[in-house]
Design a protein around this motif. Structure first.
Motif, PDB file in Angstrom:
ATOM      1  N   GLY A   2       0.983  -1.073   0.033  1.00  0.00           N
ATOM      2  CA  GLY A   2      -0.037  -0.098  -0.100  1.00  0.00           C
ATOM      3  C   GLY A   2       0.920   1.344  -0.078  1.00  0.00           C
ATOM      4  O   GLY A   2       1.960   1.151  -0.465  1.00  0.00           O
ATOM      5  N   LEU A   3       0.379   2.184   0.570  1.00  0.00           N
ATOM      6  CA  LEU A   3       1.046   3.485   0.807  1.00  0.00           C
ATOM      7  C   LEU A   3       1.722   3.774   2.124  1.00  0.00           C
ATOM      8  O   LEU A   3       1.009   3.680   3.130  1.00  0.00           O
ATOM      9  CB  LEU A   3       0.238   4.833   0.432  1.00  0.00           C
ATOM     10  CG  LEU A   3      -0.139   4.710  -1.165  1.00  0.00           C
ATOM     11  CD1 LEU A   3      -1.212   5.780  -1.380  1.00  0.00           C
ATOM     12  CD2 LEU A   3       0.883   4.727  -2.143  1.00  0.00           C
ATOM     13  N   CYS A   4       2.922   4.171   2.198  1.00  0.00           N
ATOM     14  CA  CYS A   4       3.364   4.349   3.662  1.00  0.00           C
ATOM     15  C   CYS A   4       2.869   5.758   3.881  1.00  0.00           C
ATOM     16  O   CYS A   4       2.235   6.238   3.333  1.00  0.00           O
ATOM     17  CB  CYS A   4       5.102   4.314   3.414  1.00  0.00           C
ATOM     18  SG  CYS A   4       5.727   5.597   2.536  1.00  0.00           S
ATOM     19  N   ALA A   5       3.338   6.059   5.476  1.00  0.00           N
ATOM     20  CA  ALA A   5       2.618   7.051   5.949  1.00  0.00           C
ATOM     21  C   ALA A   5       3.139   8.176   5.166  1.00  0.00           C
ATOM     22  O   ALA A   5       2.297   9.173   4.782  1.00  0.00           O
ATOM     23  CB  ALA A   5       3.001   7.270   7.405  1.00  0.00           C
ATOM     24  N   ASP A   6       4.371   8.356   4.827  1.00  0.00           N
ATOM     25  CA  ASP A   6       4.847   9.491   4.075  1.00  0.00           C
ATOM     26  C   ASP A   6       4.014   9.636   2.873  1.00  0.00           C
ATOM     27  O   ASP A   6       3.605  10.817   2.397  1.00  0.00           O
ATOM     28  CB  ASP A   6       6.428   9.288   3.889  1.00  0.00           C
ATOM     29  CG  ASP A   6       7.222   9.927   5.025  1.00  0.00           C
ATOM     30  OD1 ASP A   6       6.498  10.267   6.053  1.00  0.00           O
ATOM     31  OD2 ASP A   6       8.330   9.799   5.024  1.00  0.00           O
ATOM     32  N   CYS A   7       4.241   8.731   2.136  1.00  0.00           N
ATOM     33  CA  CYS A   7       3.482   8.721   0.676  1.00  0.00           C
ATOM     34  C   CYS A   7       2.024   9.011   0.869  1.00  0.00           C
ATOM     35  O   CYS A   7       1.432   9.535  -0.177  1.00  0.00           O
ATOM     36  CB  CYS A   7       3.946   7.339  -0.319  1.00  0.00           C
ATOM     37  SG  CYS A   7       5.611   7.302  -0.614  1.00  0.00           S
ATOM     38  N   ASN A   8       1.508   8.254   1.702  1.00  0.00           N
ATOM     39  CA  ASN A   8       0.337   8.678   1.794  1.00  0.00           C
ATOM     40  C   ASN A   8      -0.467  10.076   2.116  1.00  0.00           C
ATOM     41  O   ASN A   8      -1.310  10.491   1.528  1.00  0.00           O
ATOM     42  CB  ASN A   8      -0.627   7.766   3.040  1.00  0.00           C
ATOM     43  CG  ASN A   8      -2.004   7.581   2.830  1.00  0.00           C
ATOM     44  OD1 ASN A   8      -2.507   7.660   1.775  1.00  0.00           O
ATOM     45  ND2 ASN A   8      -2.804   7.268   3.970  1.00  0.00           N
ATOM     46  N   GLY A   9       0.528  10.588   2.942  1.00  0.00           N
ATOM     47  CA  GLY A   9       0.435  12.078   3.347  1.00  0.00           C
ATOM     48  C   GLY A   9       0.273  12.997   1.941  1.00  0.00           C
ATOM     49  O   GLY A   9      -0.257  13.654   1.855  1.00  0.00           O
TER      50      GLY A   9
END
Ligand SMILES: [Mn+2]
Ligand SMILES: [Mn+2]
Ligand SMILES: [Zn+2]
Ligand SMILES: [Zn+2]
Lengths: 120, 120
Positions: B109-116
């Motif tokens: 999925g998307l890591c916290a950084d990339c999701n933000g």
DNA sequence: AAGCTAATAATAATAATTATCATTAAATAT
DNA sequence: ATATTTAATGATAATTATTATTATTAGCTT
């Protein structure tokens, strides 16, 4: 899709290419890759990024676990389902800011055939 | 081992090579690959065959789940353990003739950084 | 039929990993 | 200590799966 649907053994792009060639002798490997990519992006098949460096394709789009034989490289389906709730209880605070998209569970070892044959 | 032990981010052979080069400027990439292979075979490190076509190395040799970011490619540890009993209950008759060696659980999925960052 | 658009075949390029092999370093014997 | 055997390394080539490129072909639209 026809060719892939008949396979339960998670074939590689190259294997699919050889199969499709029997129907469409003039098809190119690039076209097979391109269309498998399109199908996996649209969600009609799964692109399995398993261990072992080659990608394999699965007509079963439900999240399910696999068993990979480290000797012969075969990938087999395991007869039970998986879902996120198996982990970390119900409090999924590990998700934090992440966006979870999929889950893959992969056992490795020797398949029944290779295990029997290696008992020399 | 020194270099790898300091990394919590599951570096690739090439990343390790760059790091080791600071100590041993004349080392070759082949030697890094060779020794990582030896270490993973002897069980002192883990070679992760994750999705994403490159192999990564982990000083944590206990079976633990990972989260792979499909955008930036980072691999993160997830803070809970796994064991076979999470699947298929206690009756592990699915094993049949197989010899099970290891289990890898990988969320993507998307890591916290990339999701933000992608919430544009 | 002419012109536009999208898909394809053939081929080249890429990138991670593995294999090869001459050279160097380490270990052991003399 | 010096010679000899053994193992590890560096440099480089080969391999392999996948992706990119591009001219050509096939399918529509007018
Ligand atoms: Mn499957
Ligand atoms: Mn880890
Ligand atoms: Zn097998
Ligand atoms: Zn990320």
């Amino acid at each position: 899709m026809q060719v892939l649907g008949e396979h339960i053994d998670h074939p590689s792009a190259d294997t699919i290419y050889e199969e499709v060639r029997k129907f469409l002798p003039r098809i190119s490997l690039g076209t097979v890759y391109r269309n498998l990519e399109i199908m996996s992006e649209s969600g009609s098949i799964l692109k399995l990024e398993t261990g072992g460096s080659i990608k394999r394709f699965d007509p079963n789009t439900h999240s399910h676990p696999h068993f990979r034989c480290v000797k012969c490289g075969s990938i087999e389906d395991l007869p039970f389902g998986i879902d996120s709730s198996m982990f970390a209880g119900t409090d999924e605070d590990w998700i934090k800011g992440r966006k979870v998209q999929s889950l893959h569970v992969e056992y490795t070892g020797l398949c029944a055939d290779c295990n029997g044959n290696t008992k020399s």
